[in-house]
Design an enzyme around this catalytic site. Structure first.
Site, PDB file in Angstrom:
ATOM      1  N   HIS A   1      42.864  36.973  39.029  1.00  0.00           N
ATOM      2  CA  HIS A   1      42.703  37.467  40.394  1.00  0.00           C
ATOM      3  C   HIS A   1      44.048  37.396  41.114  1.00  0.00           C
ATOM      4  O   HIS A   1      45.018  36.821  40.590  1.00  0.00           O
ATOM      5  CB  HIS A   1      41.627  36.658  41.150  1.00  0.00           C
ATOM      6  CG  HIS A   1      41.946  35.215  41.326  1.00  0.00           C
ATOM      7  ND1 HIS A   1      41.290  34.215  40.637  1.00  0.00           N
ATOM      8  CD2 HIS A   1      42.847  34.598  42.111  1.00  0.00           C
ATOM      9  CE1 HIS A   1      41.779  33.044  40.998  1.00  0.00           C
ATOM     10  NE2 HIS A   1      42.739  33.243  41.886  1.00  0.00           N
TER      11      HIS A   1
HETATM   12  P1  TYD Z   1      37.970  30.985  41.234  1.00  0.00           P
HETATM   13  O1  TYD Z   1      39.106  30.714  42.159  1.00  0.00           O
HETATM   14  O2  TYD Z   1      37.408  32.362  41.160  1.00  0.00           O
HETATM   15  O3  TYD Z   1      38.418  30.474  39.788  1.00  0.00           O
HETATM   16  P2  TYD Z   1      38.876  31.288  38.511  1.00  0.00           P
HETATM   17  O4  TYD Z   1      39.524  32.567  38.985  1.00  0.00           O
HETATM   18  O5  TYD Z   1      39.818  30.331  37.848  1.00  0.00           O
HETATM   19  O6  TYD Z   1      37.641  31.511  37.701  1.00  0.00           O
HETATM   20  O7  TYD Z   1      36.804  29.969  41.567  1.00  0.00           O
HETATM   21  C1  TYD Z   1      35.607  29.963  40.844  1.00  0.00           C
HETATM   22  C2  TYD Z   1      34.481  29.666  41.793  1.00  0.00           C
HETATM   23  O8  TYD Z   1      34.633  28.351  42.333  1.00  0.00           O
HETATM   24  C3  TYD Z   1      34.475  30.615  42.975  1.00  0.00           C
HETATM   25  O9  TYD Z   1      33.614  31.706  42.767  1.00  0.00           O
HETATM   26  C4  TYD Z   1      33.981  29.742  44.116  1.00  0.00           C
HETATM   27  C5  TYD Z   1      34.323  28.333  43.702  1.00  0.00           C
HETATM   28  N1  TYD Z   1      35.464  27.765  44.465  1.00  0.00           N
HETATM   29  C6  TYD Z   1      35.218  27.135  45.672  1.00  0.00           C
HETATM   30  O10 TYD Z   1      34.069  27.077  46.148  1.00  0.00           O
HETATM   31  N2  TYD Z   1      36.260  26.587  46.369  1.00  0.00           N
HETATM   32  C7  TYD Z   1      37.522  26.635  45.900  1.00  0.00           C
HETATM   33  O11 TYD Z   1      38.457  26.109  46.550  1.00  0.00           O
HETATM   34  C8  TYD Z   1      37.787  27.287  44.642  1.00  0.00           C
HETATM   35  C9  TYD Z   1      39.179  27.367  44.084  1.00  0.00           C
HETATM   36  C10 TYD Z   1      36.728  27.828  43.967  1.00  0.00           C
END
Ligand code: TYD
Length: 137
Positions: A55
């Site tokens: 992302h």
């Molecule tokens: P995401 O940042 O999409 O991680 P990746 O791209 O590594 O898979 O985060 C995954 C999920 O975690 C996201 O849909 C919501 C939750 N999340 C939170 O609730 N708070 C946060 O600070 C982060 C980073 C993620």
């Protein structure tokens, strides 16, 4: 969308308080981090060899540290790609806004510590690569 390139992401050597009983590395607002930290999170229990994190962010800045183990960060500005291996707890990668990033090749048991400039908000994410490329044009 910010016009940043992958070359604006610095690899930062953090100082270490050295001690034979274990070392300490400190990150402190207003001292050795170029934004105000509003959120800290860490990624753990990632199966060895796995990857994640495809992302981009409109505004979020981050420092990423391999607090334990190793992984690669692949940065992409729509034109250039850059792979950075993080494998030292005293080295941070500064990720500026407006870049696509993926985390790859996690060693088993590794911990990815992230210091972030904003609280979590889904509105700051771009999760579609084609949309990201269009925004970078
Ligand atoms: P995401 O940042 O999409 O991680 P990746 O791209 O590594 O898979 O985060 C995954 C999920 O975690 C996201 O849909 C919501 C939750 N999340 C939170 O609730 N708070 C946060 O600070 C982060 C980073 C993620």
């Amino acid at each position: 969308m910010k016009n940043n390139t992958v070359f604006e992401c610095a690899i930062v050597n953090l100082s270490k308080v050295h001690n034979s009983a274990g070392n300490i590395t400190v990150l402190e607002n207003g001292s050795n981090i170029p934004f105000e930290v509003k959120r800290i999170y860490y990624l753990y229990d990632v199966p060895g060899g796995e990857g994640r994190g495809g992302h981009a962010h409109y505004n979020l800045e981050q420092y990423i540290v391999a607090a334990s183990g190793a992984f690669d960060v692949v940065l992409d500005d729509g034109t250039n790609k850059r792979r950075v291996t993080l494998n030292r707890p005293y080295v941070a990668l500064h990720i500026v806004p407006g870049l696509w990033r993926e985390l790859e090749n996690f060693s088993s048991g590794s911990i990815s510590l992230v210091l972030a400039s904003q609280k979590y908000t889904e509105n700051d994410y771009i999760r579609n690569y084609q949309e990201f490329l269009n925004l970078k044009k």
